[in-house]
Design a protein around this motif. Structure first.
Motif, PDB file in Angstrom:
ATOM      1  N   PRO A  60     -18.337  -1.478 -10.707  1.00  0.00           N
ATOM      2  CA  PRO A  60     -16.820  -2.458 -10.989  1.00  0.00           C
ATOM      3  C   PRO A  60     -16.057  -1.463  -9.739  1.00  0.00           C
ATOM      4  N   ILE A  61     -14.710  -2.550  -9.072  1.00  0.00           N
ATOM      5  CA  ILE A  61     -14.295  -2.337  -8.532  1.00  0.00           C
ATOM      6  C   ILE A  61     -13.670  -1.168  -8.217  1.00  0.00           C
ATOM      7  N   SER A  62     -13.230  -1.037  -9.483  1.00  0.00           N
ATOM      8  CA  SER A  62     -12.445  -0.034 -10.183  1.00  0.00           C
ATOM      9  C   SER A  62     -12.821   1.229  -9.826  1.00  0.00           C
ATOM     10  N   CYS A  63     -14.147   1.763 -10.699  1.00  0.00           N
ATOM     11  CA  CYS A  63     -14.704   2.968 -10.251  1.00  0.00           C
ATOM     12  C   CYS A  63     -15.194   3.226  -9.023  1.00  0.00           C
ATOM     13  N   HIS A  64     -16.237   2.172  -7.668  1.00  0.00           N
ATOM     14  CA  HIS A  64     -15.408   2.274  -6.252  1.00  0.00           C
ATOM     15  C   HIS A  64     -14.826   3.094  -5.162  1.00  0.00           C
ATOM     16  N   LEU A  65     -13.678   2.147  -5.944  1.00  0.00           N
ATOM     17  CA  LEU A  65     -12.312   2.457  -5.211  1.00  0.00           C
ATOM     18  C   LEU A  65     -11.485   3.771  -5.311  1.00  0.00           C
ATOM     19  N   TYR A  66     -11.906   4.161  -7.170  1.00  0.00           N
ATOM     20  CA  TYR A  66     -10.938   5.536  -7.595  1.00  0.00           C
ATOM     21  C   TYR A  66     -11.080   6.595  -6.974  1.00  0.00           C
ATOM     22  N   PRO A  67     -10.091   7.170  -6.631  1.00  0.00           N
ATOM     23  CA  PRO A  67      -8.909   7.359  -7.131  1.00  0.00           C
ATOM     24  C   PRO A  67      -7.952   5.987  -6.640  1.00  0.00           C
ATOM     25  N   LEU A 118       2.378 -10.224  -5.249  1.00  0.00           N
ATOM     26  CA  LEU A 118       1.988  -9.193  -4.812  1.00  0.00           C
ATOM     27  C   LEU A 118       0.702  -8.007  -5.715  1.00  0.00           C
ATOM     28  N   ILE A 119       0.346  -7.553  -4.220  1.00  0.00           N
ATOM     29  CA  ILE A 119      -1.077  -6.289  -5.096  1.00  0.00           C
ATOM     30  C   ILE A 119      -0.613  -4.855  -4.601  1.00  0.00           C
ATOM     31  N   ALA A 120      -0.470  -4.405  -5.672  1.00  0.00           N
ATOM     32  CA  ALA A 120       0.070  -3.031  -5.734  1.00  0.00           C
ATOM     33  C   ALA A 120      -1.332  -1.876  -5.214  1.00  0.00           C
ATOM     34  N   VAL A 121      -1.108  -1.302  -4.383  1.00  0.00           N
ATOM     35  CA  VAL A 121      -2.392  -0.690  -3.832  1.00  0.00           C
ATOM     36  C   VAL A 121      -2.438   1.154  -4.192  1.00  0.00           C
ATOM     37  N   ASN A 122      -2.410   2.101  -4.914  1.00  0.00           N
ATOM     38  CA  ASN A 122      -1.621   3.467  -5.067  1.00  0.00           C
ATOM     39  C   ASN A 122      -2.682   4.150  -5.372  1.00  0.00           C
ATOM     40  N   TYR A 123      -2.224   5.447  -5.226  1.00  0.00           N
ATOM     41  CA  TYR A 123      -3.230   6.636  -5.612  1.00  0.00           C
ATOM     42  C   TYR A 123      -2.660   7.029  -6.525  1.00  0.00           C
ATOM     43  N   HIS A 124      -4.116   6.719  -8.097  1.00  0.00           N
ATOM     44  CA  HIS A 124      -3.455   7.545  -8.795  1.00  0.00           C
ATOM     45  C   HIS A 124      -4.200   9.312  -8.955  1.00  0.00           C
ATOM     46  N   LYS A 125      -3.434   9.954  -8.376  1.00  0.00           N
ATOM     47  CA  LYS A 125      -2.928  11.516  -9.206  1.00  0.00           C
ATOM     48  C   LYS A 125      -3.831  11.968 -10.698  1.00  0.00           C
ATOM     49  N   VAL A 140       1.098  -0.795   0.013  1.00  0.00           N
ATOM     50  CA  VAL A 140      -0.136   0.018  -0.236  1.00  0.00           C
ATOM     51  C   VAL A 140       0.758   1.138   0.053  1.00  0.00           C
ATOM     52  N   SER A 141       0.511   1.671  -1.160  1.00  0.00           N
ATOM     53  CA  SER A 141       1.016   3.352  -0.768  1.00  0.00           C
ATOM     54  C   SER A 141       1.111   4.231   0.357  1.00  0.00           C
ATOM     55  N   ASP A 142       2.151   4.905   1.019  1.00  0.00           N
ATOM     56  CA  ASP A 142       1.854   5.941   1.544  1.00  0.00           C
ATOM     57  C   ASP A 142       1.079   7.129   1.717  1.00  0.00           C
ATOM     58  N   GLU A 143       0.778   7.321   0.715  1.00  0.00           N
ATOM     59  CA  GLU A 143       0.085   8.409  -0.128  1.00  0.00           C
ATOM     60  C   GLU A 143      -1.707   7.973   0.332  1.00  0.00           C
ATOM     61  N   LEU A 144      -2.184   6.839   0.729  1.00  0.00           N
ATOM     62  CA  LEU A 144      -3.485   6.368   0.861  1.00  0.00           C
ATOM     63  C   LEU A 144      -3.418   7.110   2.437  1.00  0.00           C
ATOM     64  N   PRO A 175      -8.700  11.713   5.847  1.00  0.00           N
ATOM     65  CA  PRO A 175      -7.603  10.910   4.743  1.00  0.00           C
ATOM     66  C   PRO A 175      -8.130  10.133   3.412  1.00  0.00           C
ATOM     67  N   LEU A 176      -7.273   9.810   2.537  1.00  0.00           N
ATOM     68  CA  LEU A 176      -8.072   9.154   1.426  1.00  0.00           C
ATOM     69  C   LEU A 176      -8.218   7.858   1.745  1.00  0.00           C
ATOM     70  N   TYR A 177      -7.798   7.170   2.313  1.00  0.00           N
ATOM     71  CA  TYR A 177      -7.968   5.679   3.428  1.00  0.00           C
ATOM     72  C   TYR A 177      -9.189   5.828   3.367  1.00  0.00           C
ATOM     73  N   LYS A 178      -9.979   6.736   4.346  1.00  0.00           N
ATOM     74  CA  LYS A 178     -11.033   6.665   4.904  1.00  0.00           C
ATOM     75  C   LYS A 178     -12.119   7.402   4.091  1.00  0.00           C
ATOM     76  N   PHE A 179     -11.652   7.770   2.578  1.00  0.00           N
ATOM     77  CA  PHE A 179     -12.286   8.487   1.862  1.00  0.00           C
ATOM     78  C   PHE A 179     -13.519   6.928   0.657  1.00  0.00           C
ATOM     79  N   VAL A 180     -12.554   5.982   0.928  1.00  0.00           N
ATOM     80  CA  VAL A 180     -12.435   4.702  -0.507  1.00  0.00           C
ATOM     81  C   VAL A 180     -12.554   3.306   0.963  1.00  0.00           C
ATOM     82  N   LYS A 181     -13.035   3.721   1.985  1.00  0.00           N
ATOM     83  CA  LYS A 181     -13.492   2.815   2.986  1.00  0.00           C
ATOM     84  C   LYS A 181     -13.795   1.709   2.898  1.00  0.00           C
ATOM     85  N   ASP A 182     -15.478   1.924   1.929  1.00  0.00           N
ATOM     86  CA  ASP A 182     -16.274   0.865   1.696  1.00  0.00           C
ATOM     87  C   ASP A 182     -15.757   0.365   0.774  1.00  0.00           C
ATOM     88  N   ALA A 183     -14.671   0.981  -0.136  1.00  0.00           N
ATOM     89  CA  ALA A 183     -14.646   0.015  -1.171  1.00  0.00           C
ATOM     90  C   ALA A 183     -13.156  -0.945  -0.920  1.00  0.00           C
TER      91      ALA A 183
END
Length: 186
Positions: free
Chosen positions: A119-126, A135-142, A9-13, A159-167
């Motif tokens: 789609p999960i990609s939409c739910h997770l965005y950004p 491994l699975i990379a979890v990154n913030y797309h700016k 998980v990127s620190d940016e999340l 925080p970003l990770y709280k914004f996308v919590k449900d996803a």
């Protein structure tokens, strides 16, 4: 980077702030770009199955694109994605009276016509997820389109990770998310 189970998980999340500001961006992430929304392999059958129920919520342009291209397409990168209308917006996009792009799949979900949100990609965005062999990379797309969302997130201290919590929970599970929250505290 933080490792949780098989994810990096990127620190940016944890560090970035984010809250969608649809009044500012008008749902531009569903309209602009070079490709449709990324799809996971198991989502393809779901799209085929739900399309008859989602169709009633879509615009004629979206229905036409799906009838010509299919419920999903293989992108130029070889990955599955949603089809586009005239190489612009996602075929599943609908517009509210204010011109804000929304998801026709999610509208069908909200009206309880289907049990799959989108789609999960939409739910997770950004947040973007990329699966590798081990491994699975979890990154913030700016993206410049989301500058207002960054400003609003900063203002609201979200925080970003709280914004996308449900996803994130939908994708990785409750225990994984709790580990992420613990990492955020340290």
């Amino acid at each position: 980077m933080i490792q949780i189970e098989k994810t990096l998980v990127s620190d940016e999340l944890l560090e970035a702030h984010f809250t969608c500001d649809l009044n500012a961006c008008k749902g531009g992430c569903c309209v602009q770009g070079e490709a449709g929304a990324p799809l996971e392999e198991d989502e393809l059958a779901i799209l085929d199955e739900i399309y008859p129920k989602v169709k009633e919520f879509l615009r004629p342009e979206g229905i036409n694109a799906i009838s010509k291209q299919g419920a999903f397409v293989k992108g130029s990168d070889g990955e599955w994605e949603t089809p586009l209308v005239n190489n612009k917006e996602c075929a599943y996009v609908i517009f509210d009276p204010g011109g804000v792009a929304k998801c026709g799949i999610e509208k069908a979900f909200q009206e309880e016509k289907i049990s799959w949100q989108k789609p999960i990609s939409c739910h997770l965005y950004p947040v973007r997820v990329k699966e590798y062999t081990e491994l699975i990379a979890v990154n913030y797309h700016k993206w410049h389109l989301c500058n207002a969302a960054c400003d609003l997130g900063q203002k609201l201290k979200t925080p970003l990770y709280k914004f996308v919590k449900d996803a994130l929970i939908r994708k990785f599970g409750e225990a994984w998310y709790q580990d992420l929250e613990e990492a955020a505290k340290s």
